[in-house]
Design a protein around this motif. Structure first.
Motif, PDB file in Angstrom:
ATOM      1  N   UNK A 108       0.835  -1.262  -0.011  1.00 29.30           N
ATOM      2  CA  UNK A 108       0.094   0.073   0.014  1.00 29.30           C
ATOM      3  C   UNK A 108       0.933   1.277   0.007  1.00 29.30           C
ATOM      4  N   UNK A 109       2.167   1.302  -0.107  1.00 32.40           N
ATOM      5  CA  UNK A 109       3.178   2.281  -0.198  1.00 32.40           C
ATOM      6  C   UNK A 109       3.898   2.410  -1.318  1.00 32.40           C
ATOM      7  N   UNK A 110       3.609   3.439  -2.021  1.00 33.87           N
ATOM      8  CA  UNK A 110       4.398   3.738  -3.277  1.00 33.87           C
ATOM      9  C   UNK A 110       5.596   4.574  -3.178  1.00 33.87           C
ATOM     10  N   UNK A 111       6.636   4.658  -4.232  1.00 41.45           N
ATOM     11  CA  UNK A 111       7.729   5.383  -4.008  1.00 41.45           C
ATOM     12  C   UNK A 111       8.040   5.854  -5.619  1.00 41.45           C
ATOM     13  N   UNK A 112       8.417   7.350  -5.699  1.00 39.65           N
ATOM     14  CA  UNK A 112       8.570   7.760  -6.869  1.00 39.65           C
ATOM     15  C   UNK A 112      10.129   7.828  -7.290  1.00 39.65           C
TER      16      UNK A 112
END
Length: 268
Positions: A108-112
């Motif tokens: 549920x966590x995204x990284x750019x």
């Protein structure tokens, strides 16, 4: 899992030399080229003890990080070969984006991820990976080009000009072997687009779409001088174009890049 090439890399003719530990994958690739190796071949390890980055800065990969270098021998001028570094950045960013999206679906966590001129891959504002391109002439007038890509998988160095991070610190649970599998296929794709420099216009466009700091204030330390302005674009040779306060568009070929005022440069 052991290191292995992706299906696209295999079908394109790449080979692989994997090491439990090595001094430097770039140095190994250059030594092989001097001995007659013509590639294309990857050199990879999860523990690099004597690597280096730009300006001969040490790049040590502790056990679990990914140190990888690709050797290709080609008929191009050194100035054209230099633009291959942008394809490398795109390759790693694409691999990281795909794998992190899969991880985000689970957590549920995204990284750019972003590309910082000339040779870094960022996670947010922190350095995650560095790229070092080296080239030497070999017989028959060809150029042995080595592109080294070092990625902080489990640990990040301290005291770097740009604050560093690792995939583990970001909560992305990947092994160096999993990352390399995706990277090898992404490299085959973007190396094909680059096509000995003939496709650099497409590489340039894709790189700018992922560029860190585009349109923002920037300060570049080059030798003893500091250049300030706004990061306007990169040109057809891969130079950073800085728009100064006087309205001039200045090409920059090399330097340490800091986003923001020159005060941040002088502090480093």
């Amino acid at each position: 899992m052991p290191f292995s090439l992706g299906p696209r890399a295999i079908s394109t003719g790449y080979r692989l030399a994997a090491f439990d530990q090595i001094g430097s994958t770039n140095a190994e690739a250059l030594e092989r080229a001097r001995a007659g190796e013509r590639g294309p071949i990857w050199f990879v390890t999860t523990e690099q003890t004597a690597g280096r980055g730009r300006r001969q800065r040490p790049w040590i990969a502790p056990r679990g990080n990914l140190a990888s270098s690709i050797l290709e021998v080609m008929d191009v001028a050194p100035s054209v070969a230099a633009t291959l570094g942008f394809a490398a950045g795109l390759s790693l960013e694409a691999a990281l984006r795909r794998l992190s999206m899969e991880a985000a679906l689970r957590s549920g966590q995204g990284t750019s991820f972003f590309l910082k001129w000339p040779n870094d891959v960022l996670a947010g504002q922190h350095k995650l990976a560095g790229i070092l391109l080296e080239a030497e002439s070999v017989p028959a007038g060809q150029l042995a080009v080595v592109v080294g890509i070092g990625t902080n998988v489990v640990a990040a160095p301290v005291g770097t000009p740009t604050l560093a991070t690792s995939l583990a610190a970001l909560g992305i649970k990947l092994s160096a072997e999993e990352l390399f599998l995706a990277l090898s296929d992404a490299w085959a794709e973007f190396r094909g687009i680059w096509d000995h420099g003939r496709g650099f216009a497409d590489i340039r466009k894709a790189w700018l779409d992922r560029a860190a700091g585009l349109g923002e204030a920037v300060a570049i330390k080059s030798g003893q001088s500091i250049i300030e302005g706004v990061f306007d674009t990169i040109d057809e040779q891969g130079c950073m174009i800085v728009r100064t306060s006087a309205g001039n568009r200045m090409p920059v070929t090399a330097g340490d890049v800091y986003f923001g005022s020159a005060a941040s440069v002088r502090a480093n």
